[in-house]
Design an enzyme around this catalytic site. Structure first.
Site, PDB file in Angstrom:
ATOM      1  N   HIS A 260       4.223  -3.605   0.211  1.00 38.92           N
ATOM      2  CA  HIS A 260       4.816  -3.632   1.556  1.00 38.92           C
ATOM      3  C   HIS A 260       6.327  -3.795   1.410  1.00 38.92           C
ATOM      4  CE1 HIS A 260       5.574  -4.193   5.643  1.00 38.92           C
ATOM      5  NE2 HIS A 260       5.811  -5.490   5.578  1.00 38.92           N
TER       6      HIS A 260
ATOM      7  N   ASN B 297      12.012  -2.706   6.889  1.00 39.26           N
ATOM      8  CA  ASN B 297      10.574  -2.951   7.042  1.00 39.26           C
ATOM      9  C   ASN B 297      10.075  -2.143   8.243  1.00 39.26           C
ATOM     10  OD1 ASN B 297       8.036  -3.970   7.547  1.00 39.26           O
ATOM     11  ND2 ASN B 297       8.639  -6.132   7.453  1.00 39.26           N
TER      12      ASN B 297
ATOM     13  N   CYS C 127       1.719  -5.566   9.478  1.00 40.85           N
ATOM     14  CA  CYS C 127       2.181  -4.770   8.328  1.00 40.85           C
ATOM     15  C   CYS C 127       1.037  -4.358   7.395  1.00 40.85           C
ATOM     16  CB  CYS C 127       3.232  -5.536   7.539  1.00 40.85           C
ATOM     17  SG  CYS C 127       4.636  -6.005   8.532  1.00 40.85           S
TER      18      CYS C 127
END
Ligand code: ACO
Length: 327
Positions: free
Chosen positions: A254, A284, A114
């Site tokens: 994030h 996500n 990520c």
């Protein structure tokens, strides 16, 4: 030495198919109420079976190229951040180079889960500030639906597919990327990983029986590490940039979990109004989160020349990264 790089344009691509929390209720033992209260996610996008990471990345890249009004043949380098590449090799960057006709560009992938997009941004900045390249395309693109176990409620509710892209150049009068902080903790590889599929554990019938080809995560551990690492990295980066949280117009965190973002906001003592959030709509999307958020913020007219932004990410590895830049 040339000056640091600036983002001159953005692009994004989200697959059409929407998978809602209510849809997931029919697939695993979960509820909209659980997902929403624990994560903030309402829905996510899912790519078609024959729509690959490179396809989504190319669509986002084409939009960024069009918006920058440049010829793809003037791109010097393509860096793709992804943990769901089309193949182990060749790189997804090479597939995209061909799809968009960037025939002059060098191309490679970066894998930092990520945190990948920010690792790519910082890498690209070295080439531009060193005077090696003039125009760099960075893409974050993920087909996480392909590595999620759709029978595991602990993970399948969290992720989505999508892509975002930016074009980097040095722009006169714009300070661009001001500071960064990159980090990793390889002692914690096991709390977020795909165990099978590499040389450590090839895909065998036994591995498939144990479903080790799918993403595995110790959610609670990842949560705690994410809050600590994102907060520390953000503070380090702000200090390097010589700027305080109150100088920032936007913080792009994030997009893993609203509660993680909320904890970071509290520790930085910044109101949630300054945080860009789209995890409610996309879940996500790993390395694609940051450029999608950037694109949506820019398209909404919420970014003006001179604005200061902090981007802060966390992911498998473990890895973390922060960047402070002037728009
Ligand atoms: N629906 C209903 N119940 C569920 C679900 C679900 N989808 N998932 C888990 N549960 C259950 C668990 O089984 C557990 O039940 P038990 O108490 O009977 O064992 C209970 O809910 C509580 O589970 P917790 O793990 O305590 O829930 P928590 O509040 O920690 O939230 C979550 C879980 C959302 C995964 C959270 O820990 C989290 O967001 N972690 C971080 C994930 C992350 O940031 N990943 C980013 C990196 S991804 C990358 O790098 C590619």
């Amino acid at each position: 030495m040339s000056s640091h790089s600036s983002i001159i344009s953005t692009g994004a691509y989200l697959p059409e198919r929407i998978l809602t929390n209510e849809d997931l209720e029919k697939m695993v033992d979960t509820s909209n109420e659980w997902i929403l209260s624990r994560t903030g996610i309402r829905e996510r996008r899912i790519a078609d079976k024959d729509e690959f990471t490179s396809d989504m990345g190319a669509r986002a890249a084409e939009q960024a190229i069009q918006s920058a009004d440049i010829d793809p043949k003037t791109i010097d380098l393509i860096i793709v951040a992804t943990c769901t590449p089309d193949n182990v090799f060749p790189s997804t960057a090479c597939y995209i180079q061909h799809k968009i006709g960037a025939t002059r560009a060098a191309a490679f992938d970066i894998q930092a889960a990520c945190s990948g997009f920010l690792y790519a941004l910082v890498t690209a900045d070295q080439f531009i500030s060193g005077g090696v390249y003039r125009t760099i395309l960075i893409i974050g693109t993920e087909k996480l639906s392909s590595i999620v176990n759709w029978q595991d409620r602990n993970t399948c509710v969290l992720f989505g597919d999508g892509a975002g892209a930016v074009i980097l150049q040095s722009r006169p009068g714009v300070r661009g990327l001001l500071a960064y902080d990159l980090g990793a903790d390889g002692a914690q590889t096991e709390i977020l990983s795909i165990p099978a599929g590499g040389c450590r554990l090839p895909i065998t019938p036994e591995a498939l029986d144990q479903q080790l080809q799918y993403l595995q995560m110790s959610g609670k551990e990842v949560f705690k590490c994410a809050v600590t690492a994102m907060n520390r990295s953000a503070e380090t980066c702000l200090e390097k940039a010589g700027c305080k949280p109150e100088h920032l117009r936007w913080i792009i965190p994030h997009q893993a979990n609203f509660r993680i973002v909320d904890a970071v906001a509290q520790r930085l003592n910044v109101s949630m109004e300054h945080f860009v959030i789209n995890l409610d709509r996309y879940g996500n999307t790993s390395a694609a989160c940051m450029p999608i958020c950037l694109h949506e913020t820019a398209m909404a007219g919420k970014l003006d020349r001179g604005d200061l932004l902090l981007m802060v990410a966390f992911g498998g590895g473990l890895t973390w990264a922060s960047v402070v830049l002037e728009w």
